[in-house]
Scaffold this active site. Structure first.
Site, PDB file in Angstrom:
ATOM      1  CE  LYS A 183      -4.265  -1.557  -0.005  1.00 23.51           C
ATOM      2  NZ  LYS A 183      -4.140  -3.002   0.002  1.00 23.51           N
ATOM      3  CG  LEU A 184      -0.588   4.722  -2.073  1.00 24.00           C
ATOM      4  CD1 LEU A 184      -1.680   5.767  -2.234  1.00 24.00           C
ATOM      5  CD2 LEU A 184       0.461   4.876  -3.161  1.00 24.00           C
TER       6      LEU A 184
END
Length: 398
Positions: A183-184
């Protein structure tokens, strides 16, 4: 400096490894309250636009706790965008509620407010809003379509995205984030639910942080211990996420620059990048491009283009979320067949099978954009007999 300096961004730095080592040397292999948990919740709440946060062991657990806090119970209905991860439906079903699919708007494939107004009923208890690939939904329009119904944002792709110049927890009743692998912002396995409402915050504690109840409660008069679930995260995940959160502004700027360059190249070749339908600033967890009928008359022809792109060297990912949510195998199970009120979602049905998905790189090789341009140009022109090396890589989304 990154552990292994290269042309690619490194999410885990030496400082993160040392922070984890210090944690283990002190024997901190579980955490109930305070310490890294309190630091992470405070910092992530501010980052996401809220005042309170509840860290969980993954993003689906955050949605689960948020829906319970919003009042979702067995037999209720929850409106969910038909374009999205099946984990959203799983969280609804885990509470015994019924999933009601809502069509997507055509620009960014977020929930369509007009279709939401048609989908809700007297049993609708919450709206679960997807923000696909970092594109914010139109929160004001959704509230107008369903006045008084709590909005729970699945912001698992949208760390740092803005709606009307504010982070998403400023507009949803609760915004839920996955900080899982790839994920970011990531802690490996981690989630977080963020709100501005102190009572919703404490209701999530009651549901998922049994050992913090009643000691951490300030608003609720809760006589018992808790509902009893332990959704709390591992301290190693918190330490990793705190390090990445500190570096995220730089990562986000680099990633946005690369993604916009890719979208410009794709647009010049006739592909259609997804974009916000409202006053919003997106982030990029993936780059998603629509193939118009002028380039491919049918979804089958789109699939052929996708396969040719892979053979030509593009690291094209599967068409995630197709089939759409209401057609996922979850609802083939006997326990869940009655757990969905199916509805026509023609926009999602028309657009989703025509999508191409590319990873949003942070620091790609210097020639990555030119190689991607050559690959796309050759395939779309039908001149893709040559073989090239891969132009990008990425993780599998959830």
């Amino acid at each position: 400096m990154p552990i292994e300096p290269s042309e690619n961004w490194q999410d885990v730095h030496e400082s993160d490894i040392e922070a984890v080592a210090r944690l283990l040397r002190r024997g901190e292999i579980s955490i109930v309250s305070g310490g890294h948990l309190a630091r992470f919740e405070k910092q992530f709440a501010a980052f996401a636009g809220g005042r309170h946060a509840v860290a969980t062991n993954n993003g689906t657990a955050a949605i689960h706790a948020a829906l319970w806090a919003a009042g979702v119970r067995s037999g209720d209905e929850v409106a969910v965008c038909d374009y999205g991860f099946h984990g959203m439906a799983a969280a609804v079903r885990s509470l015994g509620a019924v999933v009601v699919p809502v069509d997507a708007e055509p620009l960014g494939l977020t929930m369509d407010p007009q279709d939401l107004s048609r989908a809700i009923s007297e049993r609708t208890t919450a709206i679960l809003v997807h923000n696909p690939w970092g594109i914010p939904a139109d929160y004001a329009a959704l509230r107008a379509a369903a006045p008084g119904v709590p909005l729970v944002a699945d912001a698992s792709h949208a760390h740092g995205a803005l709606y009307r110049d504010e982070p998403l927890a400023a507009h949803a009743d609760i915004a839920c984030f996955s900080l899982g692998r790839g994920k970011l912002v990531s802690g490996g396995e981690l989630g977080c639910a963020v709100t501005r409402d102190p009572e919703l915050h404490e209701r999530m504690l009651v549901y998922g942080h049994v050992n913090r109840v009643p000691g951490d409660l300030k608003t609720l008069d809760w006589g018992g211990s808790a509902v009893g679930l332990k959704l709390r995260p591992h301290p190693v995940a918190l330490v990793l996420a705190l390090g990445q959160l500190k570096r995220y502004p730089e990562k986000q700027a680099l990633q946005r620059g690369y993604a916009r360059d890719v979208e410009t190249i794709a647009g010049d070749l006739g592909l259609i990048p997804l974009r916000p339908c409202c006053a919003a600033e997106r982030v990029y967890w993936r780059i998603v491009l629509g193939v118009p009928e002028g380039l491919a008359a049918t979804p089958e022809e789109v699939a052929t283009i996708a396969e040719r792109l892979r053979r030509a060297g593009a690291a094209l990912e599967p068409n995630h979320y197709w089939p759409t949510l209401q057609h996922q195998s979850l609802f083939d199970w006997e326990d869940h067949r009655a757990g969905i009120r199916r509805r026509p979602c023609p926009v999602a049905a028309r657009i989703v099978p025509r999508l191409l998905t590319l990873p949003a790189r942070v620091q790609p090789p210097a020639d990555a954009l030119e190689r991607l341009r050559e690959c796309l140009t050759a395939v779309l022109a039908g001149d893709d007999t040559r073989t090239t090396s891969p132009v990008s890589t990425g993780e599998t989304p959830q």
